[in-house]
Design a protein around this motif. Structure first.
Motif, PDB file in Angstrom:
ATOM      1  N   GLY A  92       0.826  -1.213   0.000  1.00 24.85           N
ATOM      2  CA  GLY A  92       0.000   0.000   0.000  1.00 24.85           C
ATOM      3  C   GLY A  92       0.855   1.255   0.000  1.00 24.85           C
ATOM      4  O   GLY A  92       0.574   2.211  -0.739  1.00 24.85           O
ATOM      5  N   MET A  93       1.934   1.238   0.779  1.00 22.53           N
ATOM      6  CA  MET A  93       2.823   2.400   0.812  1.00 22.53           C
ATOM      7  C   MET A  93       3.615   2.517  -0.494  1.00 22.53           C
ATOM      8  O   MET A  93       3.896   3.625  -0.962  1.00 22.53           O
ATOM      9  CB  MET A  93       3.771   2.306   2.008  1.00 22.53           C
ATOM     10  N   ALA A  94       3.958   1.369  -1.085  1.00 22.49           N
ATOM     11  CA  ALA A  94       4.631   1.402  -2.386  1.00 22.49           C
ATOM     12  C   ALA A  94       3.713   2.002  -3.448  1.00 22.49           C
ATOM     13  O   ALA A  94       4.166   2.744  -4.327  1.00 22.49           O
ATOM     14  CB  ALA A  94       5.067  -0.010  -2.783  1.00 22.49           C
ATOM     15  N   SER A  95       2.425   1.698  -3.362  1.00 21.57           N
ATOM     16  CA  SER A  95       1.454   2.271  -4.294  1.00 21.57           C
ATOM     17  C   SER A  95       1.356   3.785  -4.109  1.00 21.57           C
ATOM     18  O   SER A  95       1.292   4.547  -5.083  1.00 21.57           O
ATOM     19  CB  SER A  95       0.073   1.639  -4.081  1.00 21.57           C
ATOM     20  N   ALA A 134       8.618  -4.115 -10.518  1.00 20.57           N
ATOM     21  CA  ALA A 134       8.433  -4.463  -9.110  1.00 20.57           C
ATOM     22  C   ALA A 134       6.983  -4.237  -8.688  1.00 20.57           C
ATOM     23  O   ALA A 134       6.379  -5.078  -8.011  1.00 20.57           O
ATOM     24  CB  ALA A 134       9.368  -3.618  -8.244  1.00 20.57           C
ATOM     25  N   PHE A 135       6.417  -3.111  -9.094  1.00 18.53           N
ATOM     26  CA  PHE A 135       5.034  -2.789  -8.725  1.00 18.53           C
ATOM     27  C   PHE A 135       4.065  -3.832  -9.278  1.00 18.53           C
ATOM     28  O   PHE A 135       3.151  -4.285  -8.573  1.00 18.53           O
ATOM     29  CB  PHE A 135       4.668  -1.404  -9.243  1.00 18.53           C
ATOM     30  N   LEU A 136       4.241  -4.236 -10.528  1.00 23.57           N
ATOM     31  CA  LEU A 136       3.339  -5.213 -11.137  1.00 23.57           C
ATOM     32  C   LEU A 136       3.410  -6.565 -10.441  1.00 23.57           C
ATOM     33  O   LEU A 136       2.376  -7.206 -10.189  1.00 23.57           O
ATOM     34  CB  LEU A 136       3.670  -5.370 -12.625  1.00 23.57           C
ATOM     35  N   VAL A 137       4.624  -7.015 -10.111  1.00 19.35           N
ATOM     36  CA  VAL A 137       4.764  -8.318  -9.430  1.00 19.35           C
ATOM     37  C   VAL A 137       4.155  -8.251  -8.038  1.00 19.35           C
ATOM     38  O   VAL A 137       3.409  -9.158  -7.629  1.00 19.35           O
ATOM     39  CB  VAL A 137       6.241  -8.739  -9.358  1.00 19.35           C
ATOM     40  N   PHE A 138       4.438  -7.181  -7.305  1.00 15.08           N
ATOM     41  CA  PHE A 138       3.855  -7.046  -5.963  1.00 15.08           C
ATOM     42  C   PHE A 138       2.335  -6.924  -6.028  1.00 15.08           C
ATOM     43  O   PHE A 138       1.630  -7.424  -5.143  1.00 15.08           O
ATOM     44  CB  PHE A 138       4.434  -5.817  -5.251  1.00 15.08           C
ATOM     45  N   ALA A 139       1.816  -6.290  -7.073  1.00 10.96           N
ATOM     46  CA  ALA A 139       0.361  -6.177  -7.224  1.00 10.96           C
ATOM     47  C   ALA A 139      -0.262  -7.554  -7.402  1.00 10.96           C
ATOM     48  O   ALA A 139      -1.296  -7.869  -6.783  1.00 10.96           O
ATOM     49  CB  ALA A 139       0.032  -5.280  -8.412  1.00 10.96           C
ATOM     50  N   ALA A 140       0.360  -8.382  -8.237  1.00  5.50           N
ATOM     51  CA  ALA A 140      -0.152  -9.739  -8.458  1.00  5.50           C
ATOM     52  C   ALA A 140      -0.120 -10.550  -7.166  1.00  5.50           C
ATOM     53  O   ALA A 140      -1.069 -11.285  -6.850  1.00  5.50           O
ATOM     54  CB  ALA A 140       0.672 -10.435  -9.541  1.00  5.50           C
ATOM     55  N   ILE A 141       0.961 -10.399  -6.410  1.00  2.10           N
ATOM     56  CA  ILE A 141       1.080 -11.114  -5.136  1.00  2.10           C
ATOM     57  C   ILE A 141       0.021 -10.641  -4.154  1.00  2.10           C
ATOM     58  O   ILE A 141      -0.598 -11.438  -3.440  1.00  2.10           O
ATOM     59  CB  ILE A 141       2.496 -10.918  -4.553  1.00  2.10           C
ATOM     60  N   SER A 142      -0.216  -9.347  -4.100  1.00  2.00           N
ATOM     61  CA  SER A 142      -1.211  -8.793  -3.181  1.00  2.00           C
ATOM     62  C   SER A 142      -2.614  -9.273  -3.519  1.00  2.00           C
ATOM     63  O   SER A 142      -3.421  -9.542  -2.624  1.00  2.00           O
ATOM     64  CB  SER A 142      -1.154  -7.258  -3.209  1.00  2.00           C
ATOM     65  N   ILE A 143      -2.897  -9.395  -4.809  1.00  2.00           N
ATOM     66  CA  ILE A 143      -4.218  -9.885  -5.234  1.00  2.00           C
ATOM     67  C   ILE A 143      -4.440 -11.310  -4.744  1.00  2.00           C
ATOM     68  O   ILE A 143      -5.516 -11.654  -4.256  1.00  2.00           O
ATOM     69  CB  ILE A 143      -4.357  -9.790  -6.760  1.00  2.00           C
TER      70      ILE A 143
END
Length: 222
Positions: A92-95, A134-143
């Protein structure tokens, strides 16, 4: 009886408050006070540095708990459930960092990313590329960490997806290292011995990854 999830979020909120508070205090001291960056730049430009460092640390802590539990199981294992909480808040903070950076991204704020004419140079393009990856991979993991998604996944599949977080963390390492490495070797960047936030982030990420490698080869004594 206290709800464990509620306790987990309370503990995570305390950790986030402390981590962000320290990051913001360091950013204000290093940039506004020591380097005389105007306080007019505090709400976005300086705060964005603190948000980025806090996100890096929180995500790193979510990765560190597992390795640390191998060495100190009695002390760390009871807190392993916080990994998901820290990872979610860290993303969330990275976003937030991504949004703030988009608002700030121009030659006036980040001249080292641009050539004359306003186009990205190699440093700017490379750093942004790894940040996006990095953002895209972390987004997929968060989902996949959302309860409705997670419950439809096999535990082994879920763990495999989560391990891609280390790849994303390596992308973050490249993002911050490419962005800041030139400044690490300039004497004016070390006023009062204060390291740049990009260097602190880089060293913290390397520490987390090294701990992971150590744990892979670690066999506890029986």
């Amino acid at each position: 009886m206290t709800d464990p999830k509620s306790v987990g979020w309370k503990k995570t909120s305390a950790i986030v408050f402390i981590v962000f508070g320290l990051c913001l205090s360091y950013a204000i001291f290093r940039y506004n006070i020591v380097r005389n960056v105007p306080f007019d730049n505090l709400p976005l430009y300086i705060a964005n540095k603190a948000v980025a460092l806090a996100a890096t640390i929180l995500i790193g802590l979510s990765f560190l708990l597992g390795p640390l539990a191998r060495f100190w199981p009695n002390q760390i294992s009871p807190h392993l459930y916080l990994r998901k909480h820290l990872g979610v808040i860290g993303f969330g903070m990275a976003s937030l960092h991504a949004i703030m950076s988009l608002v700030l991204l121009n030659p006036a704020n980040y001249s080292r990313f641009y050539v004359q004419g306003g186009k990205f140079n190699l440093i700017g393009e490379s750093s942004m590329l790894f940040g996006i990856l990095a953002f895209l991979v972390f987004a997929a993991i968060s989902i996949t960490s959302l309860p409705p998604i997670e419950k439809h996944m096999h535990p082994d599949q879920w763990k495999t997806v989560q391990r891609f977080g280390y790849l994303a963390y390596i992308f973050v390492l490249l993002h911050v290292a490419i962005m800041g490495f030139q400044g690490w070797f300039r004497p004016e960047s070390w006023q009062y011995g204060l390291a740049s936030i990009s260097l602190i982030s880089t060293l913290f990420i390397i520490f987390v990854l090294v701990m992971r490698v150590i744990v892979i080869g670690y066999s506890p004594k029986k």
